[in-house]
Each structure stands twice: as structure tokens, then as C-alpha cells.
Design a protein around this motif. Sequence first.
Motif, PDB file in Angstrom:
ATOM      1  N   VAL A 148      43.230  12.525  71.830  1.00 50.21           N
ATOM      2  CA  VAL A 148      43.326  13.093  70.480  1.00 50.21           C
ATOM      3  C   VAL A 148      43.015  11.987  69.481  1.00 50.21           C
ATOM      4  CG1 VAL A 148      44.831  14.308  68.867  1.00 50.21           C
ATOM      5  CG2 VAL A 148      45.232  14.534  71.308  1.00 50.21           C
ATOM      6  N   GLN A 149      41.915  12.110  68.780  1.00 50.78           N
ATOM      7  CA  GLN A 149      41.569  11.082  67.800  1.00 50.78           C
ATOM      8  C   GLN A 149      41.312  11.725  66.452  1.00 50.78           C
ATOM      9  OE1 GLN A 149      41.948   7.964  68.212  1.00 50.78           O
ATOM     10  NE2 GLN A 149      42.285   7.979  70.430  1.00 50.78           N
ATOM     11  N   PRO A 150      41.752  11.146  65.343  1.00 53.66           N
ATOM     12  CA  PRO A 150      42.539   9.925  65.272  1.00 53.66           C
ATOM     13  C   PRO A 150      43.994  10.168  65.670  1.00 53.66           C
ATOM     14  CG  PRO A 150      42.274  10.864  63.094  1.00 53.66           C
ATOM     15  CD  PRO A 150      41.475  11.736  64.028  1.00 53.66           C
ATOM     16  N   SER A 151      44.625   9.104  66.182  1.00 55.69           N
ATOM     17  CA  SER A 151      46.043   9.192  66.523  1.00 55.69           C
ATOM     18  C   SER A 151      46.653   7.796  66.480  1.00 55.69           C
ATOM     19  CB  SER A 151      46.216   9.793  67.927  1.00 55.69           C
ATOM     20  OG  SER A 151      45.668   8.933  68.893  1.00 55.69           O
ATOM     21  N   ASP A 157      57.116   8.338  68.618  1.00 55.29           N
ATOM     22  CA  ASP A 157      56.901   8.595  67.191  1.00 55.29           C
ATOM     23  C   ASP A 157      55.397   8.586  66.942  1.00 55.29           C
ATOM     24  OD1 ASP A 157      57.077   8.385  64.328  1.00 55.29           O
ATOM     25  OD2 ASP A 157      57.065   6.205  64.487  1.00 55.29           O
ATOM     26  N   VAL A 158      54.729   9.645  67.337  1.00 55.98           N
ATOM     27  CA  VAL A 158      53.271   9.591  67.280  1.00 55.98           C
ATOM     28  C   VAL A 158      52.726  10.234  66.015  1.00 55.98           C
ATOM     29  CG1 VAL A 158      53.095   9.598  69.814  1.00 55.98           C
ATOM     30  CG2 VAL A 158      52.871  11.755  68.544  1.00 55.98           C
ATOM     31  N   SER A 159      51.510   9.816  65.673  1.00 54.04           N
ATOM     32  CA  SER A 159      50.851  10.306  64.477  1.00 54.04           C
ATOM     33  C   SER A 159      49.522  10.936  64.876  1.00 54.04           C
ATOM     34  CB  SER A 159      50.593   9.093  63.569  1.00 54.04           C
ATOM     35  OG  SER A 159      50.060   9.486  62.348  1.00 54.04           O
ATOM     36  N   LEU A 160      49.274  12.133  64.402  1.00 48.98           N
ATOM     37  CA  LEU A 160      48.008  12.789  64.672  1.00 48.98           C
ATOM     38  C   LEU A 160      47.783  13.856  63.614  1.00 48.98           C
ATOM     39  CD1 LEU A 160      48.519  14.879  67.954  1.00 48.98           C
ATOM     40  CD2 LEU A 160      50.341  13.831  66.724  1.00 48.98           C
ATOM     41  N   ARG A 161      46.600  14.465  63.614  1.00 47.97           N
ATOM     42  CA  ARG A 161      46.384  15.499  62.599  1.00 47.97           C
ATOM     43  C   ARG A 161      47.243  16.713  62.954  1.00 47.97           C
ATOM     44  NH1 ARG A 161      39.947  15.053  62.714  1.00 47.97           N
ATOM     45  NH2 ARG A 161      40.474  15.476  64.865  1.00 47.97           N
ATOM     46  N   PRO A 162      47.900  17.315  61.940  1.00 45.94           N
ATOM     47  CA  PRO A 162      48.810  18.424  62.252  1.00 45.94           C
ATOM     48  C   PRO A 162      48.147  19.487  63.124  1.00 45.94           C
ATOM     49  CG  PRO A 162      48.993  17.841  59.948  1.00 45.94           C
ATOM     50  CD  PRO A 162      47.901  16.982  60.497  1.00 45.94           C
ATOM     51  N   GLY A 163      46.859  19.736  62.908  1.00 50.98           N
ATOM     52  CA  GLY A 163      46.160  20.765  63.683  1.00 50.98           C
ATOM     53  C   GLY A 163      46.052  20.421  65.166  1.00 50.98           C
ATOM     54  N   CYS A 198      53.901  18.095  57.799  1.00 54.58           N
ATOM     55  CA  CYS A 198      52.744  17.893  56.925  1.00 54.58           C
ATOM     56  C   CYS A 198      52.193  16.473  57.018  1.00 54.58           C
ATOM     57  CB  CYS A 198      53.108  18.238  55.488  1.00 54.58           C
ATOM     58  SG  CYS A 198      53.617  19.948  55.334  1.00 54.58           S
ATOM     59  N   ASP A 199      53.003  15.530  57.510  1.00 55.31           N
ATOM     60  CA  ASP A 199      52.515  14.141  57.660  1.00 55.31           C
ATOM     61  C   ASP A 199      51.828  13.941  59.009  1.00 55.31           C
ATOM     62  OD1 ASP A 199      54.134  13.939  55.438  1.00 55.31           O
ATOM     63  OD2 ASP A 199      55.751  12.900  56.488  1.00 55.31           O
ATOM     64  N   GLY A 200      51.794  14.957  59.849  1.00 55.79           N
ATOM     65  CA  GLY A 200      51.195  14.793  61.177  1.00 55.79           C
ATOM     66  C   GLY A 200      51.999  13.840  62.044  1.00 55.79           C
ATOM     67  N   ASN A 201      53.320  13.926  61.948  1.00 63.12           N
ATOM     68  CA  ASN A 201      54.182  12.959  62.637  1.00 63.12           C
ATOM     69  C   ASN A 201      55.209  13.681  63.518  1.00 63.12           C
ATOM     70  OD1 ASN A 201      56.522  10.450  61.304  1.00 63.12           O
ATOM     71  ND2 ASN A 201      55.812  10.799  63.364  1.00 63.12           N
TER      72      ASN A 201
END
Length: 438
Positions: A385-388, A318-324, A353-356
Motif C-alpha cells: 500500500v503506497q504511500p504508507s 500505528d500505521v499511516s495510509l490513505r483512508p481509502g 480522516c488522518d489516515g491513521n
Amino acid sequence: MKIESALADIVGATHVFDLTVRPGSTEEVARCLALLSHEKMPVVTVGGRTGLVDATRAEDGQVTLSTERLTGLHPVDVERRQVLCGAGAKLEAVQDWAGRKGLRFGVDLGARGSCTIGGNVATNAGGSRVLRYGMMRQNIAGLEVVLADGTVLSDLRGLPKNNAGYDLKQIFVGSEGTLGVVTQALLQLAPSPGASASALLAFASFDAAMKAADTLRSRYAQVLSAVEIMWRSYYARTARALLKDAPLPVSDEHPIYLLVQIEAGEETNDLLLAALEALDGVADGAVAQTAAQEAALWAIRDASEIIEHSHPRVLSFDVSLRPGDFAQYLVKVEVALARLPNPSTLYSFGHLCDGNVHFMIGYEPSGGQGDEAIEHCVYGPLADVQPSSISAEHGIGREKMHHLWRSRDAAEIDVMNRLRRALDPAGILNPHIRFEAL
Ligand SMILES: Cc1cc2nc3c(=O)[nH]c(=O)nc-3n(C[C@H](O)[C@H](O)[C@H](O)COP(=O)(O)OP(=O)(O)OC[C@H]3O[C@@H](n4cnc5c(N)ncnc54)[C@H](O)[C@@H]3O)c2cc1C
């Protein structure tokens, strides 16, 4: 046995069995925790047990505290758009309760029928409507929490503004039961949008889907409730399993799918069609014509449990990062997985859209290759990949605690542990969840 009879004196004998206690009120929670603190007896708080990070499994000698009797729903305060509910109330019951007054509780997720408000608070749950309503944190107007020593900490004032000192309730949101037991939550509601309409769209590339999502967000922000993404393997597996031999709403030959939902009262259908016309690059699509068809599209998105049962072993991420950064990152994960000796299948979906992104990776553990090798394929490239973050919305639990250092620095982890010691000096609350620096 001694502790069981002491707990039975507090909650009644019928509510204590096999080291599980089911308090029926805040006062009973407080008395149980004071006793357990005094006895230095570890306690695991459980709500609906739908959490995905192995946090609610009690070990030998741990008491399980269940919130299943704390289900009270107070009358909805229509003027302030707030409702006070017990921590054990199911999310779906709260949504229905608010709906009866023409209001909506904005947080929504696939486990709505089983997960509890207390669990949603403790995990700072996200879900499919974060885009419109925010995560659980943004939907909490007040909390009542019992600390490890039995102190009841209550801020149920529901004031939109209150800067008289710290906003203490915030530290319990996302604390995974390590700082206190949530007993009641005052939830912020929103006007019910009345009607919803959804469309499933297929794209030839991630970039094309991303452009479409950006267009929707910039032009339809006020009425857009969800933009969920599914990669082909996820869509094909869940849709085919659910629909069997019936035709799929959209062919499963495309690389990327978006499930788009608009909610805007009487104008909903017109706005959805207008929004779809504004999009470039849609390769194929299906617009739900009835509520049943809309539910069927969402069932495909919410059917992650089908994947759970599709392989001998399935790991969830369940990772989070910028959508791009999604596309480039996913290629690196795929390349790393392909280098492992054992074949694996990657299923990706998430909240675009949440980058998730949620990954489920199915494989057969054999020949000495275990979970660590798979974890390395996911978390190794994430470091570039930062931020993540290693956890966008599911929390840490046992499953991710050894990776916490990847997303929090030493000072952050130190303060988490200091807070924990300050509020729970005996260390009884969910002690199996540890915050470890590298
Ligand atoms: C099909 C499915 C879909 C899901 N989709 C999403 C999603 O889209 N977004 C998302 O964020 N999550 C999702 N989840 C994960 C899960 O539903 C959420 O984490 C949910 O908030 C957990 O609620 P629960 O009542 O089941 O908590 P539990 O699983 O019982 O507990 C979770 C954690 O909270 C603690 N806890 C529980 N109740 C309390 C309390 N009253 N006080 C203090 N601590 C407490 C527990 O100790 C544990 O650490 C999904 C799960 C499933 C099975």
C-alpha cells in the motif's frame, strides 16, 4: 559517582539520584549537557514517559534527564493567542491554562494528564483533533532547545512570518530527543469553541462509515473537531470493560463505529443534529445528552490501556495510509494473522480522516512464535500500500527503529544521521534510537 557529584554541583544534590538528573532551568539543562558531552556520557531525556515506542528506558551507564521541574506557565498573550510554557508542563495543565483566557490549545490526546509539552514536541504528537488543529508541529510558534554541547538555541519570537534563513525549530519537532532537549515552547492557541457535542454512530461496513466521514468533512469542516473510528473488537472490549453490566450506548454487534465531535459555541447541539441527519447508512447511534455522557463516550475511545492488559502479550502499531486504503489493507493483515500457528486478536481504532490506524494485537507467545511473526503480518501488507508509513504519530524509538527503512529511503536516513552528527558529534542524545538503512 564522579558524574553524579558533578551534576549535583549544577542542580543541587536533591535533584540527582540513581543517575537521574532533574534540572530546574534552561541554564541548568545547558550546563548538564555540556558536562555530559564532555564526558561522552549518554543521556536519555524523559517527559511524562507516555511514549509508546520504548524510547525513554535508560540502559546501564545512561543518565536520565527529567524535565519534571521545567513546568513554568507564563501569562497567556491573549492578543497574539500564544503561551510560553516549560517543556515539563503537562498537556492538560496547558489546556486548562489557555481555557481560563477563553482560548484553546488544539492538540489533545488520551494521555493528556501525564504527557508533557516537551514530549509532545519531541514526538510531534497527533491525537484526536488533528483534523481541526493539525499536529503538534502546526501548533508551535517558537521553541527553546538546548543542544548536546550546551548551546541554547532559542526562537521564541512567535512571528507568523520569518523567512530570514532556516526555520531551525522545525527539525526538533518529531526528533525524539535525538537532536536536543526542548526546554520551552511557545504554543499557538485558538479561540475556544465554548461547547462540544458528540455522537457515537454504528455502521454496517467500512465504506458506509467512510462515506459518512466524507460528508461530515465536506459540509461541516469549520466545526468538526473529531471523527474517530473503532472496529467492533476494540469497541466491544473497551465499552464492556468500562460499563460492566450496564447497557452499552450502542450495541456491540456492528462492524464499525465512529465517534463524531462538533464544537461550535451556542449552535453546537443543533449543528450536530443537522450533521447526523445529513448522513446515510447509520445503522445505530447515540447522541450524548450531557457532558458526563459525552465524557463516557470518549472514555470508551481512549481506553486502549484496557486492551494492554487483556492478553499475555500485546503489540501496538500505528500505521499511516490513505483512508481509502484502510479496508483492503486490514483484510490482508487479518488473513496474515490467521495463518500464524498461535491465535491472536486484532483490535483496531484510529483517526479516520488522518489516515491513521492504531492496531493492538494480543496473543500468547509460545512454540517459538514471537513478535517478529506478528510484525511481519502488519508490515508485509503495508509494503503493498503506497504511500504508507510504519509510524503515523508515535515515532520510532527502539520499537520501530529496525523498520524505519520501510518508510524512509536511504537518502532520507543518511541526512537524518548527518544532521544528528552535526548537532551532537559526541553522540550522547538518546543513542539507543538508531536510524538504520536496510
Ligand atoms: C493512553 C495513551 C494515549 C495516547 N494517545 C496518543 C495520540 O492520540 N497521539 C499521539 O501522537 N500519541 C499518543 N500517545 C503517545 C504519547 O502520549 C505521546 O507520544 C506524547 O507526546 C509523549 O509525551 P511524554 O511527555 O510522555 O514523552 P516521553 O514518553 O517522556 O518521551 C517521548 C520521546 O520524547 C523525548 N522527549 C521527551 N521530552 C523531551 C524534551 N523536553 N526534549 C527532547 N526530547 C524529549 C523522549 O526522549 C522520547 O524519545 C498516547 C499514549 C498513551 C499512554
